[in-house]
Design a protein around this motif. Structure first.
Motif, mmCIF file in Angstrom:
data_model
loop_
_atom_site.group_PDB
_atom_site.id
_atom_site.type_symbol
_atom_site.label_atom_id
_atom_site.label_comp_id
_atom_site.label_asym_id
_atom_site.label_seq_id
_atom_site.Cartn_x
_atom_site.Cartn_y
_atom_site.Cartn_z
ATOM 1 N N ASP A 1 0.875 -1.174 0.000
ATOM 2 C CA ASP A 1 0.000 0.000 0.000
ATOM 3 C C ASP A 1 0.910 1.222 0.000
ATOM 4 O O ASP A 1 1.609 1.482 0.974
ATOM 5 C CB ASP A 1 -0.894 -0.032 1.239
ATOM 6 N N ASP A 2 0.917 1.977 -1.092
ATOM 7 C CA ASP A 2 1.862 3.078 -1.225
ATOM 8 C C ASP A 2 1.675 4.160 -0.163
ATOM 9 O O ASP A 2 2.648 4.783 0.273
ATOM 10 C CB ASP A 2 1.751 3.711 -2.613
ATOM 11 N N VAL A 3 0.437 4.383 0.254
ATOM 12 C CA VAL A 3 0.195 5.423 1.254
ATOM 13 C C VAL A 3 0.841 5.040 2.575
ATOM 14 O O VAL A 3 1.573 5.825 3.188
ATOM 15 C CB VAL A 3 -1.321 5.668 1.431
ATOM 16 N N VAL A 4 0.591 3.795 3.019
ATOM 17 C CA VAL A 4 1.189 3.332 4.275
ATOM 18 C C VAL A 4 2.700 3.209 4.140
ATOM 19 O O VAL A 4 3.462 3.634 5.020
ATOM 20 C CB VAL A 4 0.571 1.987 4.705
ATOM 21 N N GLY A 5 3.164 2.621 3.045
ATOM 22 C CA GLY A 5 4.602 2.460 2.855
ATOM 23 C C GLY A 5 5.336 3.784 2.870
ATOM 24 O O GLY A 5 6.418 3.907 3.458
ATOM 25 N N THR A 6 4.760 4.792 2.247
ATOM 26 C CA THR A 6 5.380 6.117 2.228
ATOM 27 C C THR A 6 5.438 6.711 3.631
ATOM 28 O O THR A 6 6.472 7.256 4.037
ATOM 29 C CB THR A 6 4.595 7.049 1.292
ATOM 30 N N GLU A 7 4.350 6.606 4.364
ATOM 31 C CA GLU A 7 4.340 7.151 5.713
ATOM 32 C C GLU A 7 5.363 6.455 6.599
ATOM 33 O O GLU A 7 6.095 7.096 7.354
ATOM 34 C CB GLU A 7 2.948 7.020 6.343
ATOM 35 N N VAL A 8 5.432 5.131 6.491
ATOM 36 C CA VAL A 8 6.358 4.381 7.335
ATOM 37 C C VAL A 8 7.806 4.704 6.984
ATOM 38 O O VAL A 8 8.640 4.955 7.873
ATOM 39 C CB VAL A 8 6.073 2.872 7.223
ATOM 40 N N LEU A 9 8.143 4.706 5.704
ATOM 41 C CA LEU A 9 9.528 5.016 5.323
ATOM 42 C C LEU A 9 9.904 6.438 5.708
ATOM 43 O O LEU A 9 11.048 6.702 6.118
ATOM 44 C CB LEU A 9 9.720 4.804 3.827
#
Length: 379
Positions: A172-180
């Motif tokens: 999930d790009d939204v979650v992945g972006t926030e986490v990174l």
């Protein structure tokens, strides 16, 4: 006397109880002789199981190795030598998904002698209370030294666990972006060289020095719990939310070359017994896998409350996939995460690279949003 060779990992938690139990059998004259070799944590995390199965009868392994082991026929299923009723009892006694993590395709391939998951740890003299959410972790990193566990496969495991907390698979790009983005922020202020240290080295550093105040996700080792080094639950995305963590621990498996005797089965059954789990294993630097042990007053008293303080996290922990090729993916994904944190890759590029690194794009390599007990059905 029947002789067996076993391989475990080279740390008191991994070897001492097994070697002491083997000595107990020899002293009792049971006719069972087990010699335990040990290899490093890095070797344990990445060495091919098939190679170990050529040389050892008993193998202490991590559940993600099962895909490769099953593809190559490296192991004997435990349910061939232990009754279904006994396995059902052990499954009900296990803490979190530690037992279920070794079940694939309806067969039990190992038994969880040791249970562990990523939890938080702090220096009580530098960090009076642990953060409860990732917002609080990021804020804390601006005032005291906070470290992410990033060496070896742990960069991806930290990332995956944070995605668990935020409620979605890493693809999930939204979650992945926030986490990174959060990982970058925290890692940018971490003490020097911490990113190269495995969990054992990080915990030893926290024990011996005062340059790390808090690690939000590191595999829990009861051996380092003290009045100064305090373990607690992993952070959540929001107060009261899921505690993001990836279960580890170790399982005892039988290699294909192992000739099972009644004496060996009795020994394995004793290792899984309440006598061993609540008494013998904790007394010999081990970390038991039964909920009874994790709730026991004496076990917790000797461990400075380690087990009760982290029980909620292991009960909520995520089980990694068990397909052939996952171990390689985990290593490749960790290198991608480290490149994203250093700025060598942009976050969108890193997320794309993670998807491309999957050995089979049809497999949902990020199943973090699922409840851990459901993961075993998928894999």
């Amino acid at each position: 006397m029947t002789s067996y060779r076993g391989i475990t990992w080279d740390h008191p938690r991994g070897r001492d109880a097994l070697r002491a139990a083997a000595a107990r059998e020899r002293s009792a004259g049971s006719g069972l002789d087990i010699v335990w070799d040990a290899h490093s944590l890095e070797h344990f995390e990445s060495h091919p199981i098939d190679d170990l199965a050529e040389r050892y009868d008993l193998i202490v392994l991590d559940h993600p190795h099962l895909g490769e082991a099953l593809e190559l026929g490296s192991l004997r299923p435990i349910d061939d030598v232990v009754s279904a009723a006994q396995l059902e009892r052990w499954a009900g006694e296990a803490v979190g998904p530690s037992f279920a993590s070794y079940e694939v395709a309806g067969r039990q391939w190992a038994l969880p002698l040791d249970a562990a998951t990523q939890v938080s740890v702090r220096r009580a003299d530098l960090c009076p209370a642990e953060p409860g959410t990732w917002d609080e972790v990021e804020a804390l990193s601006r005032s005291v030294p906070v470290v992410l566990s990033l060496a070896g496969p742990h960069a991806f495991l930290t990332f995956a666990s944070m995605c668990v907390a935020f409620g979605s698979a890493f693809d999930d790009d939204v979650v992945g972006t926030e986490v990174l983005d959060r990982m970058r922020s925290i890692a940018a202020r971490a003490p020097r060289d911490a990113e190269t240290q495995n969990p054992i080295a990080l915990l030893e550093r926290m024990t011996d020095t005062a340059d790390i105040a808090y690690v939000p996700l590191v595999y829990g080792y009861v051996n380092y719990s003290s009045p100064t080094v305090r373990f607690a639950d992993a952070p959540a995305a929001v107060a009261g939310g899921r505690l993001g963590s990836t279960i580890g621990g170790t399982g005892l498996a039988l290699s294909r070359r192992c000739e099972v005797t009644p004496e060996l089965v009795h020994h394995i059954e004793w290792l899984m017994s309440s006598e061993a789990q609540v008494g013998f294993i904790p007394a010999h630097a081990g970390q038991p896998s039964t909920r009874t042990a994790w709730l026991d007053d004496a076990v917790n008293g000797a461990a400075h409350g380690f087990y009760r303080s982290t029980l909620a996290t292991i009960e909520d922990s995520w089980v990694r996939p068990r397909y052939s090729g996952y171990i390689r993916f985990q290593a490749d994904a960790s290198a991608i995460i480290r490149d994203a944190l250093s700025g060598e890759l942009t976050i969108p590029s890193a997320l794309a690279a993670l998807r491309a690194a999957s050995p089979d794009p049809s497999l949902p390599v990020g199943v973090a949003a699922q409840h851990p007990q459901k993961v075993t059905e998928q894999w």
